[in-house]
Design a protein around this motif. Structure first.
Motif, mmCIF file in Angstrom:
data_model
loop_
_atom_site.group_PDB
_atom_site.id
_atom_site.type_symbol
_atom_site.label_atom_id
_atom_site.label_comp_id
_atom_site.label_asym_id
_atom_site.label_seq_id
_atom_site.Cartn_x
_atom_site.Cartn_y
_atom_site.Cartn_z
ATOM 1 N N ALA A 347 0.855 -1.193 0.000
ATOM 2 C CA ALA A 347 0.000 0.000 0.000
ATOM 3 C C ALA A 347 0.886 1.237 0.000
ATOM 4 N N THR A 379 -3.435 -2.615 -1.633
ATOM 5 C CA THR A 379 -4.564 -2.725 -0.696
ATOM 6 C C THR A 379 -5.003 -1.343 -0.215
ATOM 7 N N ASP A 380 -4.626 -0.313 -0.936
ATOM 8 C CA ASP A 380 -4.991 1.054 -0.551
ATOM 9 C C ASP A 380 -6.498 1.245 -0.483
ATOM 10 N N ARG A 381 -6.909 2.042 0.467
ATOM 11 C CA ARG A 381 -8.317 2.438 0.522
ATOM 12 C C ARG A 381 -8.571 3.568 -0.481
ATOM 13 N N ASP A 382 -7.588 4.440 -0.627
ATOM 14 C CA ASP A 382 -7.679 5.571 -1.552
ATOM 15 C C ASP A 382 -7.075 5.163 -2.897
ATOM 16 N N LYS A 383 -7.928 4.835 -3.843
ATOM 17 C CA LYS A 383 -7.450 4.371 -5.151
ATOM 18 C C LYS A 383 -6.662 5.462 -5.872
ATOM 19 N N TYR A 401 -4.858 -2.782 -8.724
ATOM 20 C CA TYR A 401 -5.525 -2.279 -7.521
ATOM 21 C C TYR A 401 -6.490 -3.343 -7.010
ATOM 22 N N GLY A 403 -7.577 -3.264 -3.455
ATOM 23 C CA GLY A 403 -8.414 -2.629 -2.444
ATOM 24 C C GLY A 403 -8.288 -3.331 -1.101
ATOM 25 N N PRO A 404 -8.816 -2.702 -0.038
ATOM 26 C CA PRO A 404 -8.678 -3.261 1.314
ATOM 27 C C PRO A 404 -9.706 -4.357 1.591
ATOM 28 N N GLY A 405 -9.338 -5.278 2.506
ATOM 29 C CA GLY A 405 -10.281 -6.271 3.004
ATOM 30 C C GLY A 405 -10.791 -7.266 1.989
ATOM 31 N N SER A 406 -9.990 -7.582 0.975
ATOM 32 C CA SER A 406 -10.442 -8.504 -0.069
ATOM 33 C C SER A 406 -10.457 -9.943 0.434
#
Length: 453
Positions: A347, A379-383, A401, A403-406
């Motif tokens: 991230a 895993t960034d929250r802010d794409k 990308y 994303g978080p919590g995949s």
């Protein structure tokens, strides 16, 4: 008749001694006439053993590590109850065209098996739950006494420990009605405000016997496990499945001292949870289990249930992901099949991740023409921050990308980054926690992969 039974026992002992099994194993041989199905299934506790039959209808099942067991034998939709003790070597035979009429159990516990398939424990009528606790218990104890009377009249005193265990099974089978009493009483009296008093809890307490032989009974296990919740005043109102399971395990670990009882009950609770709900976030359960359960047969069974959920185990096909590239194209693992895949989970906010970037870039250069793809999964929250870094040119390889919590992260139990994963050309896991690009061993390991050059 006694000589005949003695002869059968001698023959059974010879069969066991010639089978190569231990003296404590239970060895069941099956002989099925003209088998329509090629499988008999033996079910006991939480285990199911499929027994393959050969062309002549012969098969064998071996049950290990039990002093005594109540089991069910299934052939298609047909079923019979059987009772077995350590060292027993019974022969079961039947003709599928008349399963009930031809079913034969030979091996010393014939009478017990006939009893189990003939006598049924009859329940209390629903109306009994409307009674006060004392009168309800009078009815329950009368039912239990009636069942014991039938057992004693069956003349099975010489069939091992069956009568002793069956009395206990009857006791806990009717004991289950005691656990149901508070709910049943509130429903039958339509008194939603009803709460049991201390006399009720003292009554439940009387059933909490700590005897090794009882651990072989499902009725005892089921009673004690639920009673552990009923008697645990601090956690009585806990209803969520995992916290309730952990609370029951703690209560049992503190309450029972007999090793077989404590280990069996804790195993039953842990395996039941893992088998149904998986292995995510079960640290407290595992701590209790590994502290108190040392029996190798039990721990092997637990490991087998655990491994069913361990989807990130090396050798297995990797869990998949769906991620997008900088142009919005969606990619999955299938897009990288045919080459080794070195995955970097990272991230933009992760400084240790960013310190690996130069090393990752060098690693990719070292394997420029090799059969390996380097894939970064953000895993960034802010794409937007991910897009900005990709366009900056500091990154190498294929950048996606995620994303978080995949589900991909959860499958690999990733709770810290950077994290590196190595897959083979078919997408199977070589390492679920691969060394970092900055490690000297990484390049050497990759060089050693078959067919990478």
């Amino acid at each position: 008749m006694k000589k005949c039974l003695l002869f059968l026992s001698v023959i059974a002992a010879l069969v066991c001694s010639c089978s190569g099994k231990t003296a404590e194993d239970i060895v069941i041989t099956f002989d099925v006439t003209d088998p329509q199905l090629r499988e008999v299934v033996v079910v006991y506790h939480m285990s199911m053993i499929p027994v393959q039959l050969d062309e002549s209808g012969h098969g064998e099942a071996v049950l290990t590590g039990m002093d005594a067991v109540y089991a069910k034998v299934y052939y298609g939709r047909n079923m019979k109850n059987v009772y077995l003790e350590a060292g027993d070597c019974p022969r079961i035979s039947f003709d599928p065209k008349d399963f009930d009429g031809t079913f034969m159990f030979e091996g010393g516990k014939d009478g017990a098996v006939e009893y189990l398939n003939t006598i049924v424990l009859t329940p209390l009528p629903d109306e009994a739950y409307a009674l006060g606790l004392d009168e309800f218990m009078d009815r329950t104890e009368a039912k239990e006494a009636e069942a014991v009377k039938l057992l004693e009249a069956s003349g099975l005193g010489r069939e091992g420990d069956f009568v002793k265990l069956e009395k206990a099974r009857i006791h806990y089978a009717y004991g289950a009605t005691v656990l149901m009493y508070p709910v049943g009483h509130a429903m039958m009296t339509q008194d939603a405000s009803y709460r049991p008093d201390e006399d009720y809890y003292a009554l439940v307490e009387e059933y909490m016997n700590d005897e090794a032989a009882l651990a072989d009974l499902d009725e005892y296990r089921n009673f004690v496990i639920e009673a552990a919740h009923v008697l645990d005043q601090d956690n009585r109102m806990v209803t969520a499945i995992y916290p309730k399971t952990v609370a029951q395990m703690r209560f049992i670990a503190d309450r029972f001292e007999t090793p077989k009882v404590r280990q069996t009950l804790l195993h039953y609770l842990a395996v039941s949870y893992v088998d149904q709900f998986g292995i995510d976030g079960i640290e407290d359960l595992e701590n209790l289990y590994r502290t108190y359960v040392k029996d190798t047969l039990l721990t092997a069974d637990y490991a087998a249930k655990y491994e069913k959920w361990n989807v990130s185990k090396p050798g297995r096909l990797s869990p998949d992901f769906k991620a997008v590239d900088i142009d919005g194209n969606e990619l999955t693992l299938a897009d990288f099949k045919g080459k080794y895949v070195y995955i970097d989970i990272w991230a933009t906010w992760c400084n240790p991740c960013k310190r690996e970037f130069p090393h990752l870039k060098q690693l990719e250069a070292d394997f420029k023409d090799a059969q390996i793809t380097f894939v970064g999964l953000s895993t960034d929250r802010d794409k937007g921050k991910w897009e900005e870094m990709v366009r900056s040119g500091v990154l190498s390889g294929v950048q996606l990308y995620l994303g978080p919590g995949s589900s991909f992260q959860k499958s690999y139990k990733i709770d810290g980054i950077p994290r590196f994963i190595l897959l083979d050309k078919e997408g199977r896991i070589i390492s679920n926690d691969m060394s970092r690009p900055s490690s000297e061993e990484t390049k050497a390991f990759l060089e050693g992969l078959e067919g990478i050059r």
